[in-house]
Design a protein around this motif. Structure first.
Motif, PDB file in Angstrom:
ATOM      1  N   ARG A 129       0.810  -1.219   0.000  1.00 32.89           N
ATOM      2  CA  ARG A 129       0.000   0.000   0.000  1.00 32.89           C
ATOM      3  C   ARG A 129       0.845   1.272   0.000  1.00 32.89           C
ATOM      4  N   ASP A 130       2.060   1.231   0.556  1.00 32.74           N
ATOM      5  CA  ASP A 130       2.900   2.423   0.649  1.00 32.74           C
ATOM      6  C   ASP A 130       3.837   2.593  -0.540  1.00 32.74           C
ATOM      7  N   LEU A 131       3.701   1.757  -1.553  1.00 33.81           N
ATOM      8  CA  LEU A 131       4.557   1.833  -2.747  1.00 33.81           C
ATOM      9  C   LEU A 131       3.981   2.890  -3.691  1.00 33.81           C
ATOM     10  N   ASP A 132       4.551   4.090  -3.663  1.00 33.23           N
ATOM     11  CA  ASP A 132       4.049   5.156  -4.535  1.00 33.23           C
ATOM     12  C   ASP A 132       4.794   5.153  -5.868  1.00 33.23           C
ATOM     13  N   VAL A 133       4.544   6.155  -6.692  1.00 33.10           N
ATOM     14  CA  VAL A 133       5.206   6.223  -7.997  1.00 33.10           C
ATOM     15  C   VAL A 133       6.711   6.340  -7.820  1.00 33.10           C
ATOM     16  N   ASP A 134       7.144   7.187  -6.910  1.00 35.73           N
ATOM     17  CA  ASP A 134       8.577   7.346  -6.651  1.00 35.73           C
ATOM     18  C   ASP A 134       9.220   6.009  -6.299  1.00 35.73           C
ATOM     19  N   ALA A 135       8.546   5.231  -5.451  1.00 34.58           N
ATOM     20  CA  ALA A 135       9.104   3.949  -5.025  1.00 34.58           C
ATOM     21  C   ALA A 135       9.152   2.956  -6.181  1.00 34.58           C
ATOM     22  N   HIS A 136       8.168   2.998  -7.071  1.00 35.27           N
ATOM     23  CA  HIS A 136       8.235   2.155  -8.269  1.00 35.27           C
ATOM     24  C   HIS A 136       9.507   2.478  -9.074  1.00 35.27           C
ATOM     25  N   ILE A 137       9.848   3.746  -9.104  1.00 37.66           N
ATOM     26  CA  ILE A 137      11.032   4.168  -9.854  1.00 37.66           C
ATOM     27  C   ILE A 137      12.312   3.744  -9.138  1.00 37.66           C
ATOM     28  N   THR A 138      12.407   4.054  -7.845  1.00 40.80           N
ATOM     29  CA  THR A 138      13.668   3.826  -7.124  1.00 40.80           C
ATOM     30  C   THR A 138      13.865   2.373  -6.708  1.00 40.80           C
ATOM     31  N   ARG A 139      12.768   1.674  -6.409  1.00 46.96           N
ATOM     32  CA  ARG A 139      12.901   0.303  -5.905  1.00 46.96           C
ATOM     33  C   ARG A 139      12.756  -0.759  -6.996  1.00 46.96           C
ATOM     34  N   VAL A 140      12.185  -0.389  -8.126  1.00 51.24           N
ATOM     35  CA  VAL A 140      11.948  -1.368  -9.189  1.00 51.24           C
ATOM     36  C   VAL A 140      12.687  -0.989 -10.477  1.00 51.24           C
ATOM     37  N   LEU A 141      12.372   0.187 -11.019  1.00 54.16           N
ATOM     38  CA  LEU A 141      12.921   0.554 -12.324  1.00 54.16           C
ATOM     39  C   LEU A 141      14.431   0.756 -12.283  1.00 54.16           C
ATOM     40  N   LEU A 142      14.929   1.529 -11.342  1.00 51.91           N
ATOM     41  CA  LEU A 142      16.368   1.778 -11.296  1.00 51.91           C
ATOM     42  C   LEU A 142      17.185   0.497 -11.078  1.00 51.91           C
ATOM     43  N   PRO A 143      16.778  -0.400 -10.170  1.00 51.57           N
ATOM     44  CA  PRO A 143      17.528  -1.651 -10.032  1.00 51.57           C
ATOM     45  C   PRO A 143      17.523  -2.501 -11.295  1.00 51.57           C
ATOM     46  N   ILE A 276      -2.019  15.043 -10.794  1.00 48.54           N
ATOM     47  CA  ILE A 276      -3.171  15.660 -11.461  1.00 48.54           C
ATOM     48  C   ILE A 276      -3.606  16.942 -10.752  1.00 48.54           C
ATOM     49  N   ALA A 277      -3.731  16.917  -9.437  1.00 45.70           N
ATOM     50  CA  ALA A 277      -4.224  18.095  -8.707  1.00 45.70           C
ATOM     51  C   ALA A 277      -3.155  19.170  -8.545  1.00 45.70           C
ATOM     52  N   ALA A 278      -1.953  18.792  -8.100  1.00 45.63           N
ATOM     53  CA  ALA A 278      -0.910  19.788  -7.809  1.00 45.63           C
ATOM     54  C   ALA A 278       0.061  20.004  -8.959  1.00 45.63           C
ATOM     55  N   ASP A 279       0.066  19.119  -9.941  1.00 45.71           N
ATOM     56  CA  ASP A 279       0.972  19.207 -11.090  1.00 45.71           C
ATOM     57  C   ASP A 279       2.431  19.368 -10.657  1.00 45.71           C
ATOM     58  N   THR A 280       2.870  18.503  -9.742  1.00 48.46           N
ATOM     59  CA  THR A 280       4.256  18.607  -9.286  1.00 48.46           C
ATOM     60  C   THR A 280       5.273  18.439 -10.420  1.00 48.46           C
ATOM     61  N   PRO A 281       5.038  17.555 -11.420  1.00 51.97           N
ATOM     62  CA  PRO A 281       6.020  17.499 -12.515  1.00 51.97           C
ATOM     63  C   PRO A 281       6.060  18.800 -13.324  1.00 51.97           C
ATOM     64  N   GLY A 282       4.893  19.283 -13.727  1.00 54.57           N
ATOM     65  CA  GLY A 282       4.841  20.449 -14.599  1.00 54.57           C
ATOM     66  C   GLY A 282       5.300  21.735 -13.947  1.00 54.57           C
ATOM     67  N   THR A 283       5.183  21.826 -12.632  1.00 54.52           N
ATOM     68  CA  THR A 283       5.600  23.040 -11.924  1.00 54.52           C
ATOM     69  C   THR A 283       7.052  22.981 -11.454  1.00 54.52           C
ATOM     70  N   GLY A 284       7.724  21.850 -11.710  1.00 51.76           N
ATOM     71  CA  GLY A 284       9.117  21.711 -11.291  1.00 51.76           C
ATOM     72  C   GLY A 284       9.284  21.357  -9.829  1.00 51.76           C
ATOM     73  N   ALA A 285       8.195  20.933  -9.181  1.00 48.66           N
ATOM     74  CA  ALA A 285       8.246  20.641  -7.752  1.00 48.66           C
ATOM     75  C   ALA A 285       8.497  19.167  -7.437  1.00 48.66           C
ATOM     76  N   TRP A 286       8.587  18.327  -8.465  1.00 48.97           N
ATOM     77  CA  TRP A 286       8.790  16.891  -8.230  1.00 48.97           C
ATOM     78  C   TRP A 286      10.260  16.637  -7.925  1.00 48.97           C
ATOM     79  N   GLN A 287      10.510  16.066  -6.768  1.00 46.71           N
ATOM     80  CA  GLN A 287      11.863  15.676  -6.375  1.00 46.71           C
ATOM     81  C   GLN A 287      11.855  14.240  -5.871  1.00 46.71           C
ATOM     82  N   ILE A 288      12.917  13.521  -6.171  1.00 46.12           N
ATOM     83  CA  ILE A 288      13.122  12.173  -5.649  1.00 46.12           C
ATOM     84  C   ILE A 288      14.519  12.124  -5.043  1.00 46.12           C
ATOM     85  N   GLY A 289      14.586  11.859  -3.751  1.00 49.76           N
ATOM     86  CA  GLY A 289      15.880  11.817  -3.084  1.00 49.76           C
ATOM     87  C   GLY A 289      16.656  13.112  -3.185  1.00 49.76           C
ATOM     88  N   GLY A 290      15.956  14.231  -3.191  1.00 50.15           N
ATOM     89  CA  GLY A 290      16.607  15.535  -3.278  1.00 50.15           C
ATOM     90  C   GLY A 290      16.964  15.969  -4.683  1.00 50.15           C
TER      91      GLY A 290
END
Length: 359
Positions: A129-143, A276-290
């Motif tokens: 349940r706690d596996l968000d999009v970021d975790a899919h990227i860092t725990r699955v895709l990057l490895p 969708i609501a906050a548009d973190t990617p489009g506003t430049g606010a999306w960060q992963i691990g800093g």
């Protein structure tokens, strides 16, 4: 008329559409005052549900694994180029990229000498349940990317492209291709975003309890983006010859669209609230691990294929990479439609071939 047939459709062997009661509500709204259209759509629905299905094809072998995810190997024998990881959305099954032998982007890329691998995200249960999009990227895709001794090329479709761009900001890759991938979520427009937000507000408590976001919640959001087409395609299917190529294609595509595993609850929260609501990617606010995730941070060659008549991922939501190719095919048509080879497959293959070979 819709109410009269509801019970029989629920009792029938279900191939979709899911959720059926919502589909029938949309049908009633879209065909109000036109019993002929309603009857045609219901006839198409019955024909779709009753249609014979071919035996499912065996999945391609898994070369690498990470948790529930698999990298399935479509590589051509003798191919010498870089590995190409094709990343589908977390929503709907991955086999849209290998829908049928005659409409398989992956098999066609292999026939052109490329080394494609399909990322099959697998099925997550409530414990994730706690596996968000970021975790899919860092725990699955990057490895999985790290499994290759030479940096691979990433191709991302829909939300898979959004995630592929993020991965490309976090690790070395040889190239990045986005296909119908949302980035500026304000591009959906205020009305659509408000409607999706209302859908999530009503579904969130139950999803929180389950620890999962059922596919029906996501499908309801897609239908709201284009309710007229949701009904019209079943009207058209009613007029097709059952054994025609068009009918077989429709069935395969609808079975895919009505499939899909539930998402972990945290993934739903990030998609609906942060993207969708906050548009973190489009506003430049999306960060992963800093690390800020943004197209400007890419250091690899990158290309973007954008559909100008996409209702699922509007052109206004594109990342607007420097190398942008606008297409006339729709969100799914650009992958499996009649014009897919000339509009997308061939330009994509040419771009892949132009990338430097590994030393």
């Amino acid at each position: 008329m819709v109410a009269q047939v509801l019970s029989s459709f629920i009792a029938a062997s279900q191939h979709g559409p899911r959720p059926l009661p919502l589909f029938l509500d949309i049908l009633r709204d879209q065909t109000a005052g036109s019993p002929e259209r309603s009857a045609a759509a219901l006839a198409g629905l019955r024909a779709y549900q009753d249609a014979a299905r071919a035996k499912p094809r065996k999945a391609m072998p898994a070369r690498f694994r990470k948790g529930q995810a698999r990298l399935r190997d479509y590589g051509a024998k003798g191919a010498t180029g870089r590995a190409v990881i094709v990343i589908p959305s977390l929503i709907n099954p991955p086999h849209i990229l290998d829908l049928r032998p005659e409409s398989s982007l992956l098999r066609w890329l292999a026939s052109q000498g490329h080394r494609p691998f399909l990322l099959d995200w697998g099925t997550q249960g409530p414990k994730a349940r706690d596996l968000d999009v970021d975790a899919h990227i860092t725990r699955v895709l990057l490895p999985l990317i790290a499994k290759f001794s030479v940096p691979p090329i990433l191709i991302g479709y829909c939300l898979g492209g959004t995630m592929a761009l993020a991965a490309s900001c976090l690790t070395e890759v040889a190239g990045l291709a986005l296909i119908a991938s949302p980035w500026h979520f304000t591009g959906y427009g205020s009305a659509a975003r408000a409607e999706i937000a209302a859908l999530w507000d009503s579904a969130k408590p139950a999803c929180d309890t389950l620890g999962l976001v059922p596919m029906e919640v996501l499908q309801a959001g897609f239908w709201r983006l284009d309710p007229a087409r949701t009904i019209a395609k079943y009207e058209a299917f009613a007029a097709l010859e059952p054994d025609s190529e068009a009918a077989r294609s429709f069935i395969a595509l609808e079975d895919w669209a009505n499939g899909g595993a539930p998402l972990p609850f945290a993934t739903g929260v990030q998609i609906f609230e942060n993207f969708i609501a906050a548009d973190t990617p489009g506003t430049g606010a999306w960060q992963i691990g800093g690390v800020t995730i943004a197209p400007a941070a890419l250091s690899c060659p990158a290309i973007e294929f954008v559909s100008l008549n996409d209702r699922i991922v509007p052109a206004a939501s594109a990342a607007n990479l420097r190398d942008r190719r606008d297409l006339g095919a729709g969100h799914v048509g650009m992958i499996v439609g009649r014009g897919a080879r000339t509009q997308l497959w061939e330009p994509l293959s040419d771009w892949l071939k132009a990338l430097p070979l590994p030393k």
